[in-house]
Design a protein around this motif. Sequence first.
Motif, mmCIF file in Angstrom:
data_model
loop_
_atom_site.group_PDB
_atom_site.id
_atom_site.type_symbol
_atom_site.label_atom_id
_atom_site.label_comp_id
_atom_site.label_asym_id
_atom_site.label_seq_id
_atom_site.Cartn_x
_atom_site.Cartn_y
_atom_site.Cartn_z
ATOM 1 N N ASP A 2 4.518 -3.470 12.038
ATOM 2 C CA ASP A 2 4.346 -4.218 10.792
ATOM 3 C C ASP A 2 2.894 -4.143 10.344
ATOM 4 O OD1 ASP A 2 6.949 -4.891 10.759
ATOM 5 O OD2 ASP A 2 6.693 -6.938 11.502
ATOM 6 N N PHE A 3 2.684 -4.064 9.026
ATOM 7 C CA PHE A 3 1.326 -4.041 8.496
ATOM 8 C C PHE A 3 0.565 -5.306 8.898
ATOM 9 C CE2 PHE A 3 2.949 -0.896 5.339
ATOM 10 C CZ PHE A 3 1.984 0.090 5.556
ATOM 11 N N SER A 4 1.288 -6.412 9.028
ATOM 12 C CA SER A 4 0.636 -7.691 9.361
ATOM 13 C C SER A 4 -0.057 -7.649 10.718
ATOM 14 C CB SER A 4 1.661 -8.824 9.331
ATOM 15 O OG SER A 4 2.718 -8.542 10.241
ATOM 16 N N GLU A 17 2.190 -7.064 0.789
ATOM 17 C CA GLU A 17 3.290 -8.022 0.702
ATOM 18 C C GLU A 17 3.910 -7.998 -0.698
ATOM 19 O OE1 GLU A 17 5.880 -10.874 2.175
ATOM 20 O OE2 GLU A 17 4.302 -9.874 3.329
ATOM 21 N N GLU A 18 3.045 -7.952 -1.723
ATOM 22 C CA GLU A 18 3.517 -7.920 -3.111
ATOM 23 C C GLU A 18 4.321 -6.650 -3.402
ATOM 24 O OE1 GLU A 18 -0.360 -10.353 -4.900
ATOM 25 O OE2 GLU A 18 -0.151 -8.202 -5.226
ATOM 26 N N LEU A 19 3.903 -5.559 -2.785
ATOM 27 C CA LEU A 19 4.594 -4.276 -2.997
ATOM 28 C C LEU A 19 5.807 -4.126 -2.084
ATOM 29 C CD1 LEU A 19 1.465 -1.924 -3.274
ATOM 30 C CD2 LEU A 19 2.938 -2.687 -5.142
ATOM 31 N N ASN A 20 6.042 -5.148 -1.259
ATOM 32 C CA ASN A 20 7.171 -5.141 -0.325
ATOM 33 C C ASN A 20 7.009 -4.053 0.740
ATOM 34 O OD1 ASN A 20 9.481 -6.450 0.527
ATOM 35 N ND2 ASN A 20 10.865 -5.019 -0.528
ATOM 36 N N PHE A 21 5.745 -3.719 1.074
ATOM 37 C CA PHE A 21 5.453 -2.780 2.151
ATOM 38 C C PHE A 21 5.230 -3.613 3.418
ATOM 39 C CE2 PHE A 21 3.291 0.612 -0.772
ATOM 40 C CZ PHE A 21 4.524 0.869 -1.355
ATOM 41 N N ARG A 22 6.224 -3.674 4.270
ATOM 42 C CA ARG A 22 6.093 -4.507 5.471
ATOM 43 C C ARG A 22 5.935 -3.667 6.738
ATOM 44 N NH1 ARG A 22 9.446 -7.593 2.171
ATOM 45 N NH2 ARG A 22 8.577 -9.674 1.778
ATOM 46 N N THR A 23 6.695 -2.583 6.814
ATOM 47 C CA THR A 23 6.665 -1.760 8.025
ATOM 48 C C THR A 23 5.919 -0.466 7.751
ATOM 49 O OG1 THR A 23 8.806 -2.664 8.652
ATOM 50 C CG2 THR A 23 8.076 -0.692 9.826
ATOM 51 N N ALA A 24 4.939 -0.178 8.587
ATOM 52 C CA ALA A 24 4.153 1.049 8.433
ATOM 53 C C ALA A 24 4.983 2.262 8.857
ATOM 54 C CB ALA A 24 2.888 0.968 9.277
ATOM 55 N N THR A 25 4.788 3.394 8.145
ATOM 56 C CA THR A 25 5.432 4.648 8.553
ATOM 57 C C THR A 25 4.732 5.158 9.813
ATOM 58 O OG1 THR A 25 3.943 6.070 7.287
ATOM 59 C CG2 THR A 25 5.866 5.190 6.118
ATOM 60 N N ARG A 90 -6.190 2.744 -6.261
ATOM 61 C CA ARG A 90 -6.379 1.604 -7.183
ATOM 62 C C ARG A 90 -5.260 0.576 -7.021
ATOM 63 N NH1 ARG A 90 -7.522 5.956 -11.536
ATOM 64 N NH2 ARG A 90 -9.798 6.129 -11.494
ATOM 65 N N ARG A 91 -4.027 1.074 -6.824
ATOM 66 C CA ARG A 91 -2.883 0.160 -6.679
ATOM 67 C C ARG A 91 -3.034 -0.692 -5.420
ATOM 68 N NH1 ARG A 91 3.464 0.986 -5.650
ATOM 69 N NH2 ARG A 91 2.808 2.554 -4.154
ATOM 70 N N LEU A 92 -3.418 -0.038 -4.311
ATOM 71 C CA LEU A 92 -3.575 -0.775 -3.053
ATOM 72 C C LEU A 92 -4.810 -1.677 -3.084
ATOM 73 C CD1 LEU A 92 -2.699 2.128 -0.582
ATOM 74 C CD2 LEU A 92 -1.292 0.120 -1.057
ATOM 75 N N GLY A 93 -5.804 -1.337 -3.918
ATOM 76 C CA GLY A 93 -7.040 -2.115 -3.967
ATOM 77 C C GLY A 93 -7.122 -3.057 -5.152
ATOM 78 N N ARG A 94 -5.977 -3.362 -5.750
ATOM 79 C CA ARG A 94 -6.021 -4.142 -6.990
ATOM 80 C C ARG A 94 -6.469 -5.586 -6.786
ATOM 81 N NH1 ARG A 94 0.522 -3.995 -7.906
ATOM 82 N NH2 ARG A 94 1.105 -5.788 -6.621
#
Length: 462
Positions: A2-4, A17-25, A90-94
Amino acid sequence: MDFSSLSLAPPLLQVLEELNFRTATPIQSQSIPVLLAGRDLVGQAKTGSGKTAAFALPLLHKTHLSRRRLQGLVLCPTRELCAQVAGEIRRLGRRLPGLQVLVLAGGQPIRPQLDALEKGAHLAVGTPGRILDLLQREALDTGQLSTVVLDEADRMLDMGFREDMERILGATPPTRQTVLFSATFPDTIEDLSRTFQKEPTRVTVVEEGAAAPDIQQLGYMCAPEEKTALLLRLLRHYQPVSAIVFCNLKATVVELTRALREAGVSADGLQGDLEQSERDRVMARFRNHSIRVLVATDVAGRGIDVEALDAVVNFDLPSQPEPYVHRIGRTGRAGRRGLALSLVTPKDDRKVETLEQGMGVKLERASAESLPPEDPASGVSLAAPWETLCISAGRKDKMRPGDILGALTGEAGGLNASDVGKIEIQDRLSYVAVAKGIVRVALQRLRDGWIKGRKQRIDWVR
């Protein structure tokens, strides 16, 4: 993972979390901890594996927003990829207030990029040619760079940007973190890593179910007089984008090359009687996929190093294991499964026995009957998708890939970047692959236009 559980800054975890990215590839979970620790890395993963976020998140985590100086640089092979990567950063660093990410790519006016650099930025994504141009103008301050990422490094090498990449890396602080991401891992990537990285961590993500990195060795039984017809049938069946066919005699190379061409195969021959200049032209065409099949003897084939070779064919079997192993070792690189086909006549039984004993591996027997019947209506083509143009200026004339790409895709050339293939810069000559359908247009545009401020001699290599 998990990214967390990764030690990323809270604003980045909030965006994930906002992008619903919870599990890292896999590439993210293996790369991010290494990059956060400041270590150099070589990452091998296919497009779509999430590698952009794998290097973007650590870049953003380590960026000091209060210092509006360039801290991270990402090199990409094309303007289009630069835009995609910058967009993802930019999206990840917004959620990082005041973050400035610049795109510094060729094919765009340089003045706005110069103005933006004067105002200051935290991160930049650029093509090698434009970055080198900005360095030469002393417009790009690399003194505060802490990380340099080479994205799709293998593709940049294929496009002829090696020298530019080396000069750019040479202009950055020796304390920098150097990150290479590549879909394949050819010898050229290893050389680059050895020269510019410090004890890099290697992360390789193999797609689930991918074939093991080995070589399938098939021996097709036939009569001596059936060999040419069988070779054609095998080429049409396996459809290699690039293949080398080995013969034992120079005369066989000449005869077989002629027969393949008459049958509509994009082929050329390499044998000891060729002048060096002619050999160079043949090899340039083969490397940039203007020739699909190269016919060669062992002597002429020495030093051939072509990445991602789909197949090797032994039209004539060698007598000893060493040349056989050397021949087939040119396929099956960079984690791909190789294919080695041998045409075996009844007279070759002793050779096969010697080879199998020497290698400790049995040659898998096959016959033409095992191939699907040929369908004349199938329209299978063995033509090459590219043609090659030769430009009468090279490295010693300060010619760079970006100069050629700009001449073809800029206002004067007007071609799409997708119509331009591999660019190879030699000492006094340069070769560029262009799509077969537009070769005459590209030839005329280059002849009518200017490259590096002067007219150049342009030849169509055929």
